[in-house]
Design an enzyme around this catalytic site. Structure first.
Site, mmCIF file in Angstrom:
data_model
loop_
_atom_site.group_PDB
_atom_site.id
_atom_site.type_symbol
_atom_site.label_atom_id
_atom_site.label_comp_id
_atom_site.label_asym_id
_atom_site.label_seq_id
_atom_site.Cartn_x
_atom_site.Cartn_y
_atom_site.Cartn_z
ATOM 1 N N ALA A 75 -16.452 25.455 -45.605
ATOM 2 C CA ALA A 75 -15.945 26.802 -45.319
ATOM 3 C C ALA A 75 -16.960 27.876 -45.697
ATOM 4 O O ALA A 75 -17.012 28.936 -45.077
ATOM 5 C CB ALA A 75 -14.629 27.032 -46.051
ATOM 6 N N THR A 76 -17.797 27.608 -46.687
ATOM 7 C CA THR A 76 -18.841 28.582 -47.047
ATOM 8 C C THR A 76 -19.730 28.848 -45.835
ATOM 9 O O THR A 76 -19.961 30.003 -45.457
ATOM 10 C CB THR A 76 -19.699 28.054 -48.220
ATOM 11 O OG1 THR A 76 -18.842 27.868 -49.353
ATOM 12 C CG2 THR A 76 -20.823 29.010 -48.568
ATOM 13 N N GLN A 183 -7.872 27.397 -47.796
ATOM 14 C CA GLN A 183 -6.765 26.964 -48.660
ATOM 15 C C GLN A 183 -5.452 26.768 -47.914
ATOM 16 O O GLN A 183 -4.474 26.321 -48.500
ATOM 17 C CB GLN A 183 -6.534 27.988 -49.789
ATOM 18 C CG GLN A 183 -7.627 28.029 -50.838
ATOM 19 C CD GLN A 183 -7.633 26.826 -51.779
ATOM 20 O OE1 GLN A 183 -6.698 26.039 -51.820
ATOM 21 N NE2 GLN A 183 -8.703 26.687 -52.535
ATOM 22 N N SER A 203 -12.189 23.917 -44.234
ATOM 23 C CA SER A 203 -12.921 23.002 -45.097
ATOM 24 C C SER A 203 -12.126 21.706 -45.190
ATOM 25 O O SER A 203 -10.900 21.736 -45.170
ATOM 26 C CB SER A 203 -13.079 23.633 -46.481
ATOM 27 O OG SER A 203 -13.761 22.741 -47.333
ATOM 28 N N ALA A 204 -12.807 20.581 -45.319
ATOM 29 C CA ALA A 204 -12.092 19.302 -45.429
ATOM 30 C C ALA A 204 -11.632 19.002 -46.856
ATOM 31 O O ALA A 204 -10.567 18.428 -47.064
ATOM 32 C CB ALA A 204 -12.975 18.158 -44.926
ATOM 33 N N HIS A 205 -12.434 19.433 -47.849
ATOM 34 C CA HIS A 205 -12.169 18.924 -49.207
ATOM 35 C C HIS A 205 -11.012 19.610 -49.938
ATOM 36 O O HIS A 205 -10.684 19.246 -51.064
ATOM 37 C CB HIS A 205 -13.442 18.929 -50.050
ATOM 38 C CG HIS A 205 -13.875 20.262 -50.582
ATOM 39 N ND1 HIS A 205 -13.519 20.703 -51.842
ATOM 40 C CD2 HIS A 205 -14.647 21.226 -50.050
ATOM 41 C CE1 HIS A 205 -14.074 21.895 -52.048
ATOM 42 N NE2 HIS A 205 -14.753 22.232 -50.979
ATOM 43 N N THR A 243 -28.192 17.363 -37.169
ATOM 44 C CA THR A 243 -27.571 16.105 -36.756
ATOM 45 C C THR A 243 -26.139 16.052 -37.260
ATOM 46 O O THR A 243 -25.879 16.294 -38.442
ATOM 47 C CB THR A 243 -28.364 14.914 -37.342
ATOM 48 O OG1 THR A 243 -29.707 15.018 -36.882
ATOM 49 C CG2 THR A 243 -27.760 13.584 -36.911
ATOM 50 N N CYS A 328 -15.169 28.979 -59.419
ATOM 51 C CA CYS A 328 -16.470 29.609 -59.205
ATOM 52 C C CYS A 328 -16.833 30.599 -60.296
ATOM 53 O O CYS A 328 -17.994 30.919 -60.477
ATOM 54 C CB CYS A 328 -16.507 30.306 -57.850
ATOM 55 S SG CYS A 328 -16.098 29.205 -56.518
HETATM 56 C C1 LIG Z 1 -13.111 26.308 -51.290
HETATM 57 C C2 LIG Z 1 -13.091 27.577 -50.551
HETATM 58 C C3 LIG Z 1 -14.196 28.011 -49.820
HETATM 59 C C4 LIG Z 1 -15.488 27.237 -49.789
HETATM 60 O O1 LIG Z 1 -15.342 26.070 -49.035
HETATM 61 P P1 LIG Z 1 -16.484 24.924 -49.095
HETATM 62 O O2 LIG Z 1 -16.050 23.971 -48.040
HETATM 63 O O3 LIG Z 1 -16.423 24.371 -50.476
HETATM 64 O O4 LIG Z 1 -17.773 25.581 -48.789
HETATM 65 C C5 LIG Z 1 -14.101 29.189 -49.132
HETATM 66 N N1 LIG Z 1 -12.981 29.913 -49.163
HETATM 67 C C6 LIG Z 1 -11.896 29.548 -49.861
HETATM 68 C C7 LIG Z 1 -10.679 30.405 -49.846
HETATM 69 C C8 LIG Z 1 -11.922 28.367 -50.588
HETATM 70 O O5 LIG Z 1 -10.852 28.009 -51.290
#
Ligand SMILES: *Cc1c(COP(=O)(O)O)cnc(C)c1O
Length: 382
Positions: A75-76, A183, A203-205, A243, A328
């Site tokens: 997501a970053t 989120q 984001s996947a994680h 890639t 963070c």
């Molecule tokens: C975790 C998070 C991100 C960053 O996502 P990454 O996939 O770790 O780069 C950005 N925005 C929010 C609101 C998040 O919780």
């Protein structure tokens, strides 16, 4: 010491075993490991098919067209691509970006970068409950506003913004809209057809997939210009080169599909975990839940414990893996920028903790965590 209870799902989630299984099938020679851009052989075709299936799974969760999903490293990167990539075309024109002071650093640092390069930026102060409302956004729009970037669910407080209202406003005023949904995706239903936002970051994680993979939804609109932030090879229709990470992408597809199937079930469970935890804390005085509790994702609980420093509290809770403020900011002792923007005093902000529940949290763990915390508070206060 026994392994602590993991209650930091907002920082990252463990990978669901179903997703791990899929990922493992895309690594070795016996699996689907190839470069999806290898157009000259079977292995490449097989990998391309796997990646396109994953794209369909991600698009499917939010009702998007597959052509609207651009893979990123998280997501970053998706936030960077949306904000810097969209604003690039307005360089030198005094263009204005509207965002909120409660955004993730991946948004705030992008707009600061733009500001250094001559763009105008407004960082809205949310209401006392931490919400960014369409009214607040409307009052800050001006003739130069080209982009509105507001997150769906706040990663520190769980507060849910009225992104439907804000996106409708953006649409009405002809301004592009970006939503950081890291989120919320897979936890709260998102339908891009109804929402009509232009960019959405995923984001996947945060949803039981691996770290290091994400996507940006880019609405199919002929006049939407997006400058790539990573050059080289012209992958992803020129928007993001590199890639494609087959194993990461299939895992993201799997976790998004799984999240769609389990959305109601996960939400119900998480709501009850929150209740278990709060029940145990019940009789404790001087506890303040941060954020508008009528508009909160139940998986995140942000709480100020009056008169007790957050670091002291954490050290009294060695068996709970929780966060002070956001992950963070926890390396430094500065109060959380989100809580400060909501108007919390510095001392209350520094007395705040974030507890976040997830798919693998058990009711016993939620009860034990609440009980442990109540006892620690009573011990410190005595
Ligand atoms: C975790 C998070 C991100 C960053 O996502 P990454 O996939 O770790 O780069 C950005 N925005 C929010 C609101 C998040 O919780």
């Amino acid at each position: 010491m026994s392994t602590p209870i993991y209650l930091d799902y907002a920082a990252t989630t463990p990978v669901d075993p179903v997703v791990t299984e899929v990922m493992l099938g895309h690594l070795g020679l016996d699996g689907c490991f190839a470069n999806p851009a290898s157009r000259s052989h079977f292995f490449g075709w097989q990998a391309e098919a796997a990646v396109e299936k994953a794209r369909k799974q991600v698009a499917g969760l939010v009702n998007a067209d597959v052509r609207e999903i651009v893979w990123t490293s998280g997501a970053t990167e998706a936030n960077n691509l949306a904000i810097k990539g969209y604003m690039d075309q307005f360089q030198g024109q005094g263009a204005h970006v509207l965002t909120s002071a409660t955004e993730h650093k991946a948004v705030l640092d992008c707009v600061s970068y733009l500001e250094e390069r001559g763009f105008k930026v407004t960082r809205l102060t949310p209401d006392g409950g931490g919400r960014v409302t369409p009214e607040l956004v409307a009052a800050a729009i001006n003739d130069e506003t080209r982009l509105i970037s507001v997150m769906h669910v706040n990663n520190e407080t769980g507060v849910v913004n009225d992104i439907e209202g804000i996106a409708a406003l953006a649409r009405e005023r002809g301004i592009a809209m970006h939503i950081d949904a890291a989120q919320s995706a897979g936890k709260i239903a998102i339908d891009v057809g109804q929402l009509q936002a232009d960019f959405i970051s995923f984001s996947a994680h945060k949803i039981y997939g691996p770290k290091g993979v994400g996507a940006l939804y880019v609405r199919r609109r002929p006049d939407l210009v997006l400058t790539p932030q990573i050059h080289g090879g012209g992958h992803e229709r020129g928007m993001r080169s590199g890639t494609l990470a087959t194993h990461q992408l299939v895992a993201m597809g799997a976790c998004f599909e799984l999240a769609g199937q389990r959305m109601a079930q996960d939400a119900e469970k998480i709501t009850s975990l929150r209740q278990c935890f709060l029940e145990e804390l019940g009789e404790c005085t001087g506890l303040l839940l941060n954020g508008d509790q009528a508009h909160v994702w139940p998986g995140i609980l942000n709480m100020a414990i009056e008169g007790i420093d957050g670091q002291l509290m954490l050290s009294a809770l060695p068996n709970l893996a929780i966060s002070s403020g956001s992950a963070c900011t926890s390396a430094t002792m500065a109060p959380s920028h989100v809580l400060s923007a909501m108007g919390l005093s510095e001392s209350l902000a520094l007395s705040s903790l974030r507890i976040s529940f997830g798919r693998f949290t058990t009711a016993d763990e939620a009860h034990l965590a609440g009980k442990t915390m109540r006892e620690a508070i009573e011990r410190i206060r005595a």
